[in-house]
Scaffold this active site. Sequence first.
Site, PDB file in Angstrom:
ATOM      1  NE  ARG A 121      -3.344   0.632   2.447  1.00  0.00           N
ATOM      2  CZ  ARG A 121      -3.430   0.881   3.023  1.00  0.00           C
ATOM      3  NH1 ARG A 121      -3.222   1.151   4.301  1.00  0.00           N
ATOM      4  NH2 ARG A 121      -4.172   2.401   3.382  1.00  0.00           N
ATOM      5  CE  LYS A 186       1.037  -5.450   6.546  1.00  0.00           C
ATOM      6  NZ  LYS A 186       0.954  -3.895   5.742  1.00  0.00           N
ATOM      7  NE  ARG A 321       4.276   5.582  14.182  1.00  0.00           N
ATOM      8  CZ  ARG A 321       4.202   6.206  13.191  1.00  0.00           C
ATOM      9  NH1 ARG A 321       5.291   7.496  12.502  1.00  0.00           N
ATOM     10  NH2 ARG A 321       3.816   5.329  12.416  1.00  0.00           N
TER      11      ARG A 321
END
Length: 326
Positions: A121, A186, A321
């Site tokens: 992506r 991930k 974050r």
Amino acid sequence: MIQLSLLKLLADGAFHSGESLGKTLRISRTAVWKQLKQCEDLGIELYSVRGRGYRIPGGLDLLNEADIRAALNDDLLSSLGSINIDLVTDSTNQRALDLCQKGGAQGALFLAEQQTAGRGRRGRQWISPFSRSLYFSLVWSFSSGVAALEGLSLLVGLALLKALQRLGVSDLALKWPNDLLHGEKKLAGILLEMSGDLSGDCQVVIGVGVNVSIPAPLAEGIDQPWIDLETILGKSVERNLLMAEVLNQLVPMLISFSESGFKPWVAEWQSYHYYHNKRVKLSTGAHVVEGVCIGVAENGGIVLQNDSGTQVLQGGEISLRGLKGA
Ligand code: BTN
């Protein structure tokens, strides 16, 4: 280029002499040796012992159509098209898009042992070492356009999560829009690409990469925390079975999506969202929006609540974050 027939012979992990390989494949020993030299380029470990021949330690679990088809649910067979497996390709999504250009690709599946230009992506690269992961692209046609492509991409993440749960993987979560996480790492990524008319007849290429067994040195280019299935399960994973299980979950959900969209899946998707009810930051190019993630919408957008009220936003990347109270 190394031939599949040679890799198939070596896939059992046993020793094979150069002479016997040459005889079986009807090529010279020099030709065998030339091909074997390319194992290194593919990142395949090859042992050679004088007098005994060559072996691939641990063998190879190669993709093959018969094993995939054998593990598919019966009612799927009519919905699925051709299964195309490459040893090495640039990108399975590109292969699928090329076929879409030629027309008539509904249900076609493209897999590869290795991708040289795997796409992620947001223009990222998808690191795709040989036979260490599952890389596939499925073509799906929609006759009245895909009003909510983002919803479709969320649906694919949920299908993947369900397939992996069936294979015994727990502690899975989804990260909007469609990353599959284990803990905070991930495990799989999804990239949808379009061909045709978004508001009419169109085909969507559903590209999925699942980390199966990636040795750390081969993962040097991966720019985010990642994990693979073998680390999670502590045992080896058959990729043909994994592919079939993903299709067993995904195809019925795609059929449902064509009729009813993403709405029936919203609640279930949210129940797995890693950032549900957390303070997040959504970055879309130059814009950054902060808020508490209170859900996802029927169109696949993310629902954020902040001082300005409740907003449904599409596109971009979310993170925790730098936020207080996250
Ligand atoms: C992401 O960035 O999270 C999406 C990764 C998608 C990778 C898969 S691997 C198979 C298919 N072919 C590609 O080139 N990309 C997708």
